[in-house]
Design a protein around this motif. Structure first.
Motif, mmCIF file in Angstrom:
data_model
loop_
_atom_site.group_PDB
_atom_site.id
_atom_site.type_symbol
_atom_site.label_atom_id
_atom_site.label_comp_id
_atom_site.label_asym_id
_atom_site.label_seq_id
_atom_site.Cartn_x
_atom_site.Cartn_y
_atom_site.Cartn_z
ATOM 1 N N LEU A 44 30.042 43.294 39.734
ATOM 2 C CA LEU A 44 30.805 44.289 40.691
ATOM 3 C C LEU A 44 31.997 45.183 39.880
ATOM 4 O O LEU A 44 32.183 44.691 38.901
ATOM 5 C CB LEU A 44 31.582 43.533 41.774
ATOM 6 N N TRP A 47 37.647 47.319 40.901
ATOM 7 C CA TRP A 47 38.266 47.585 42.301
ATOM 8 C C TRP A 47 37.715 46.869 43.350
ATOM 9 O O TRP A 47 38.593 46.328 43.964
ATOM 10 C CB TRP A 47 37.976 49.257 42.546
ATOM 11 N N HIS A 48 36.411 46.370 43.439
ATOM 12 C CA HIS A 48 36.006 45.529 44.370
ATOM 13 C C HIS A 48 36.206 44.310 44.007
ATOM 14 O O HIS A 48 36.653 43.325 45.135
ATOM 15 C CB HIS A 48 34.435 45.686 44.281
ATOM 16 N N ARG A 49 36.340 43.858 43.111
ATOM 17 C CA ARG A 49 36.873 42.495 42.785
ATOM 18 C C ARG A 49 38.501 42.191 43.050
ATOM 19 O O ARG A 49 38.749 41.130 43.745
ATOM 20 C CB ARG A 49 36.602 41.963 41.273
ATOM 21 N N SER A 52 38.604 42.065 46.588
ATOM 22 C CA SER A 52 38.184 40.539 47.375
ATOM 23 C C SER A 52 39.027 39.598 46.946
ATOM 24 O O SER A 52 39.529 38.808 47.800
ATOM 25 C CB SER A 52 36.833 40.254 46.335
#
Length: 83
Positions: A44, A47-49, A52
């Motif tokens: 991933l 930014w997604h990490r 999250s």
């Protein structure tokens, strides 16, 4: 991800019900570390990490406040019955 949110929520409620802020600070740091390590396994984006991990931390903090509120209400109710 859903089970992670549920687990962090339950931990936050239990922390709020029984222990105070120093344990929350330690658990927040542990959540960030575990989220970063677990997020590094997949492919991933950064930014997604980050989002999250932020979602997990916010869930932990809100669940802690809920547990704190429930603990205060519980102790207030028990003191009324005993007094």
């Amino acid at each position: 991800m859903l089970w992670g949110l549920v687990a962090v929520g339950v931990i936050g409620i239990l922390l709020g019900f029984r222990v105070r802020a120093p344990a929350l600070i330690i658990m927040t740091a542990a959540t960030v570390v575990v989220g970063a390590v677990a997020g590094g396994i997949g492919s991933l984006s950064d930014w997604h990490r980050l989002l999250s991990i932020l979602l997990l931390v916010v869930t932990l903090q809100c669940a802690y406040l809920l547990g704190l509120f429930l603990g205060v209400m519980w102790r207030h109710g028990m003191s009324r019955k005993g007094g």
